[in-house]
Write an enzyme that holds these catalytic residues in place. Structure first.
Site, mmCIF file in Angstrom:
data_model
loop_
_atom_site.group_PDB
_atom_site.id
_atom_site.type_symbol
_atom_site.label_atom_id
_atom_site.label_comp_id
_atom_site.label_asym_id
_atom_site.label_seq_id
_atom_site.Cartn_x
_atom_site.Cartn_y
_atom_site.Cartn_z
ATOM 1 N N ASP A 35 0.833 -1.206 0.000
ATOM 2 C CA ASP A 35 0.000 0.000 0.000
ATOM 3 C C ASP A 35 0.862 1.248 0.000
ATOM 4 O OD1 ASP A 35 -2.733 -0.911 0.075
ATOM 5 O OD2 ASP A 35 -2.259 -1.771 2.027
ATOM 6 N N GLY A 143 -6.706 4.639 3.105
ATOM 7 C CA GLY A 143 -5.903 5.528 3.953
ATOM 8 C C GLY A 143 -5.464 4.863 5.244
ATOM 9 N N PHE A 144 -6.265 3.952 5.736
ATOM 10 C CA PHE A 144 -5.968 3.344 7.028
ATOM 11 C C PHE A 144 -6.326 1.861 7.031
ATOM 12 C CE2 PHE A 144 -6.914 7.798 7.527
ATOM 13 C CZ PHE A 144 -5.791 8.247 8.210
ATOM 14 N N ASP A 176 -10.233 -5.178 -1.056
ATOM 15 C CA ASP A 176 -9.245 -4.615 -0.130
ATOM 16 C C ASP A 176 -9.931 -3.766 0.933
ATOM 17 O OD1 ASP A 176 -7.051 -3.416 1.073
ATOM 18 O OD2 ASP A 176 -6.311 -2.459 -0.744
ATOM 19 N N GLY A 177 -9.772 -4.187 2.185
ATOM 20 C CA GLY A 177 -10.283 -3.403 3.311
ATOM 21 C C GLY A 177 -11.251 -4.187 4.165
ATOM 22 N N GLY A 178 -10.848 -4.438 5.406
ATOM 23 C CA GLY A 178 -11.753 -5.102 6.337
ATOM 24 C C GLY A 178 -12.006 -6.567 6.033
HETATM 25 C C1 DX5 Z 1 -6.441 0.801 2.983
HETATM 26 C C2 DX5 Z 1 -5.414 -0.121 2.374
HETATM 27 C C3 DX5 Z 1 -5.630 -1.556 2.673
HETATM 28 C C4 DX5 Z 1 -5.354 -1.958 4.023
HETATM 29 C C5 DX5 Z 1 -6.080 -3.257 4.304
HETATM 30 O O1 DX5 Z 1 -6.136 2.073 2.609
HETATM 31 O O2 DX5 Z 1 -5.462 -0.025 0.997
HETATM 32 O O3 DX5 Z 1 -4.844 -2.368 1.823
HETATM 33 O O4 DX5 Z 1 -3.962 -2.108 4.213
HETATM 34 O O5 DX5 Z 1 -5.971 -3.420 5.622
HETATM 35 P P1 DX5 Z 1 -7.055 -4.147 6.532
HETATM 36 O O6 DX5 Z 1 -7.072 -5.551 6.047
HETATM 37 O O7 DX5 Z 1 -6.453 -3.987 7.886
HETATM 38 O O8 DX5 Z 1 -8.347 -3.445 6.338
HETATM 39 ZN ZN ZN Z 2 -4.427 -1.734 -0.627
#
Ligand code: DX5
Ligand code: ZN
Length: 226
Positions: A35, A143-144, A176-178
């Site tokens: 990322d 972002g996070f 991607d995400g959660g």
């Molecule tokens: C969010 C990133 C994600 C993140 C996924 O901005 O693009 O790739 O690292 O992390 P988790 O799996 O913790 O949601």
């Molecule tokens: Zn990502």
């Protein structure tokens, strides 16, 4: 299409990146998701080409999936390609000339991919779907890490499966995400094949075991897919 786990190294302990990345691969991860955040397109900063080059040196044959959450991605595509990126994904929202940017990625020897934020409809990609290796559907606002999964991503994944089928295309679908044990079944049943996971792999507990369990849950869900 085969289910693959893409551990997101952003969530690993940077001081032990090599070791933690290898543990995630040992647990069944087949792609390392990198990322890249610039503090402008998203309100956070992470890694750049230097870290990708270092990972490439440590892991010569692993797929490095670079997710660019940056403004003006054209300025950095050559550097990520040079660093050893295998796939480079750019945000639809960050590219004024998306078609040209995807061509640029390809011309540098990497597989081009496109990403959409939660508020961006799938149909904004209609004209580039035949150019991409994969489409990345964000299931959080980028972002996070460790954010809550946004269920609206599921219908976008389903739409992509339908569009791919109707157009006879072969791009892969990444989410991607959660993504974690409580959400992975839904994303796989919706049709996602490339599963990015940061917190669920590196957050707590044994990295290898976390990856293994998540992949097992994903594969079990794939068997129940319509
Ligand atoms: C969010 C990133 C994600 C993140 C996924 O901005 O693009 O790739 O690292 O992390 P988790 O799996 O913790 O949601
Ligand atoms: Zn990502």
């Amino acid at each position: 299409m085969a289910i693959e786990l893409a551990p997101a190294i952003r969530a690993a302990l940077v001081a032990r990146l090599d070791e933690e990345a290898k543990a995630a691969l040992d647990g069944g991860g087949t792609v390392l998701h990198c990322d890249v955040m610039d503090g402008h397109f998203v309100p956070n900063l992470t890694i750049g080409p230097l870290v990708v080059a270092s990972l490439r040196k440590a892991l010569p044959s692993t797929i490095l999936d670079c997710h660019l959450m940056i403004e003006n991605p054209n300025d950095f595509i050559p550097a990520f390609a040079e660093a050893g990126a295998t796939w480079i994904a750019v945000h639809q929202e960050a590219c004024v000339h998306l078609h040209r940017t995807l061509q640029l990625i390809e011309s540098h020897g990497c597989k081009p991919a496109v990403v959409i934020n939660p508020a961006t409809p799938v149909h904004t990609l209609d004209e580039v779907l035949d150019m991409v290796h994969h489409v990345l559907v964000m299931s959080v606002n980028p972002g996070f890490g460790a954010q809550k999964f946004i269920p609206g991503a599921l219908h976008k994944i389903k739409t992509l499966v339908e569009v791919r089928e109707s157009l006879g295309l072969s791009f892969r679908i990444e989410v991607d995400g959660g993504v974690a044990l409580d959400t992975v079944g839904d994303v796989v049943r919706a049709g996602a094949e490339l599963l990015v996971a940061g917190n669920a792999v590196f957050g707590k507990g044994d990295i290898r075991e976390n990856a293994k369990k998540l992949l097992a849950a994903a594969r079990a869900a794939a068997l129940t897919r319509a």
